[in-house]
Enzyme design. Sequence first.
Site, PDB file in Angstrom:
ATOM      1  N   SER A 135     182.427 139.199  55.249  1.00  0.00           N
ATOM      2  CA  SER A 135     183.345 140.325  55.253  1.00  0.00           C
ATOM      3  C   SER A 135     183.236 140.958  53.872  1.00  0.00           C
ATOM      4  CB  SER A 135     184.761 139.807  55.499  1.00  0.00           C
ATOM      5  OG  SER A 135     185.705 140.837  55.331  1.00  0.00           O
ATOM      6  N   LYS A 161     180.320 142.504  58.147  1.00  0.00           N
ATOM      7  CA  LYS A 161     181.539 143.241  58.510  1.00  0.00           C
ATOM      8  C   LYS A 161     181.991 143.986  57.268  1.00  0.00           C
ATOM      9  CE  LYS A 161     186.297 141.510  58.630  1.00  0.00           C
ATOM     10  NZ  LYS A 161     187.163 140.418  59.125  1.00  0.00           N
ATOM     11  N   LYS A 163     184.972 146.568  55.543  1.00  0.00           N
ATOM     12  CA  LYS A 163     186.337 147.060  55.672  1.00  0.00           C
ATOM     13  C   LYS A 163     186.294 148.584  55.715  1.00  0.00           C
ATOM     14  CE  LYS A 163     188.619 143.136  55.356  1.00  0.00           C
ATOM     15  NZ  LYS A 163     189.573 142.677  56.381  1.00  0.00           N
ATOM     16  N   ASP A 188     186.331 146.429  60.069  1.00  0.00           N
ATOM     17  CA  ASP A 188     187.710 145.932  60.158  1.00  0.00           C
ATOM     18  C   ASP A 188     188.631 146.941  59.477  1.00  0.00           C
ATOM     19  OD1 ASP A 188     190.075 144.521  60.217  1.00  0.00           O
ATOM     20  OD2 ASP A 188     189.327 142.771  59.117  1.00  0.00           O
ATOM     21  N   GLU A 213     187.591 145.920  64.359  1.00  0.00           N
ATOM     22  CA  GLU A 213     188.687 144.949  64.295  1.00  0.00           C
ATOM     23  C   GLU A 213     189.988 145.662  63.936  1.00  0.00           C
ATOM     24  OE1 GLU A 213     187.420 141.726  61.779  1.00  0.00           O
ATOM     25  OE2 GLU A 213     189.435 140.880  61.669  1.00  0.00           O
ATOM     26  N   ASP A 238     192.912 140.966  65.501  1.00  0.00           N
ATOM     27  CA  ASP A 238     193.150 139.967  64.454  1.00  0.00           C
ATOM     28  C   ASP A 238     194.668 139.834  64.314  1.00  0.00           C
ATOM     29  OD1 ASP A 238     193.651 138.713  61.988  1.00  0.00           O
ATOM     30  OD2 ASP A 238     192.148 139.804  60.858  1.00  0.00           O
ATOM     31  N   LYS A 262     192.408 133.074  63.445  1.00  0.00           N
ATOM     32  CA  LYS A 262     192.695 132.527  62.113  1.00  0.00           C
ATOM     33  C   LYS A 262     193.741 131.457  62.334  1.00  0.00           C
ATOM     34  CE  LYS A 262     191.775 136.697  59.447  1.00  0.00           C
ATOM     35  NZ  LYS A 262     192.400 137.904  58.885  1.00  0.00           N
ATOM     36  N   GLY A 290     188.654 134.644  58.215  1.00  0.00           N
ATOM     37  CA  GLY A 290     188.876 134.015  56.910  1.00  0.00           C
ATOM     38  C   GLY A 290     189.969 134.747  56.170  1.00  0.00           C
TER      39      GLY A 290
HETATM   40  O1  OSB Z   1     191.477 141.024  58.073  1.00  0.00           O
HETATM   41  O2  OSB Z   1     190.029 139.485  58.102  1.00  0.00           O
HETATM   42  C1  OSB Z   1     190.892 140.120  57.499  1.00  0.00           C
HETATM   43  C2  OSB Z   1     190.987 138.895  53.889  1.00  0.00           C
HETATM   44  C3  OSB Z   1     192.334 138.980  53.615  1.00  0.00           C
HETATM   45  C4  OSB Z   1     193.175 139.478  54.573  1.00  0.00           C
HETATM   46  C5  OSB Z   1     192.673 139.883  55.813  1.00  0.00           C
HETATM   47  C6  OSB Z   1     191.335 139.768  56.095  1.00  0.00           C
HETATM   48  C7  OSB Z   1     190.476 139.308  55.095  1.00  0.00           C
HETATM   49  C8  OSB Z   1     189.031 139.207  55.265  1.00  0.00           C
HETATM   50  C9  OSB Z   1     188.330 138.192  54.411  1.00  0.00           C
HETATM   51  O3  OSB Z   1     188.392 139.960  55.963  1.00  0.00           O
HETATM   52  C10 OSB Z   1     187.472 137.275  55.154  1.00  0.00           C
HETATM   53  C11 OSB Z   1     187.007 136.144  54.273  1.00  0.00           C
HETATM   54  O4  OSB Z   1     187.793 135.256  53.910  1.00  0.00           O
HETATM   55  O5  OSB Z   1     185.827 136.144  53.957  1.00  0.00           O
HETATM   56 MG    MG Z   2     190.752 141.280  60.060  1.00  0.00          MG
END
Ligand code: OSB
Ligand code: MG
Length: 369
Positions: A135, A161, A163, A188, A213, A238, A262, A290
């Site tokens: 991510s 992925k 953001k 995401d 996402e 999510d 998660k 994660g």
């Molecule tokens: O939406 O998946 C998410 C990190 C913090 C809060 C929300 C998210 C995330 C990530 C990080 O996308 C994923 C990772 O730990 O590598």
């Molecule tokens: Mg997410």
Amino acid sequence: MKIEAITLREIHMPLVHFFETSFGRTYSRRILLVTVHCEGVDGWGESVVGEDPFYSSEWIESAWPTLTSYLIPMLLGKRIESARDCPALLAKVRAHRMAKAALENALWEAEAVQKRMPLWKLLGGTRSEIPCGVSIGIQDSVEQLLEKIQIELAAGYRRIKVKVKPGWDVNVLERIRSRWANITLSCDANSAYTLDQVEHLRKFDQFNLLMIEQPLWYDDIYYHARLQRELRTAICLDESIVSARSAAFALEAGACRIVNIKVGRVGGFSEAISVHDVCRSNKVPVWCGGMLETGIGRAQNIALSTLQNFSLPGDVSASKRYWKEDIIEPEVEVSSDGTIAIGNQPGTGSHVRADFIDRLTVRKETLKA
Ligand code: OSB
Ligand code: MG
């Protein structure tokens, strides 16, 4: 297994690189760790609560007193057959899932160690290796993002992925796709859009994404179902999936075609397994999300990812992407083919570096039966 004492700690760890989502940027983590002490066996758990109540309404300052005033007293002195008994003991407290998960997961770890069994087997896993993705947060420039993607592809990760948020989306996806036409790519939004933006979101369809996402509100399922009917791209939920019941609702409503699990968001391993099972019986693939975990949470995510229906690469990546030095040994490493091999040692198979954790600890409290 008698639960004799429970220790809470807060440790501070700077991230190797800031992580930015549509709700903000994080430079350094305040991490809540739990240790359950059960007849000579210690089990560790990590709560995925954040520094702020932005991803979820829970945050470290809500989790700590909820744990010390309610959740921990509900467990102290109890004899349990297995960690599966934990959710029922904590059921009187509504929500606070990330706080509960830290306790339950620590008990799973303790149970696995006590039974000299790998945690992944105790959870019902079957995979001997798991596929990994990354991510990548919002960067200061698209060039920087492309450079990061290049590094992760070279490292072997199987899914990228990124953001997105309004102003950092179609333009960015266009640049990525023009450089890499065929990589497995997803995005995401962390709830950055509303249903008024459906025409804009439809533009995402041209990029052949594996999924988008959580485009809409963090607590919404109904309007995601409407949006899914308007898009070719699969929606993955999510934030909205907080239980097996909400997963069942989402699938019945047609709100998504993929689910991110998660373990902290759904309240612990027992519920995560139930979410997995609901999705499996609906033939909807899942992957493990994660939350910028240390090795303790990371190793537990890996164990969960061995369940059969975790068929898509998860946000389960190497420790060194986040930390200069992790709090477990060996650190989580990903092979050059983008997988993590699963071992057969008891528990998660990793050693917790208690001395190092002591040096990072800013707050500690032990409650005894
Ligand atoms: O939406 O998946 C998410 C990190 C913090 C809060 C929300 C998210 C995330 C990530 C990080 O996308 C994923 C990772 O730990 O590598
Ligand atoms: Mg997410």
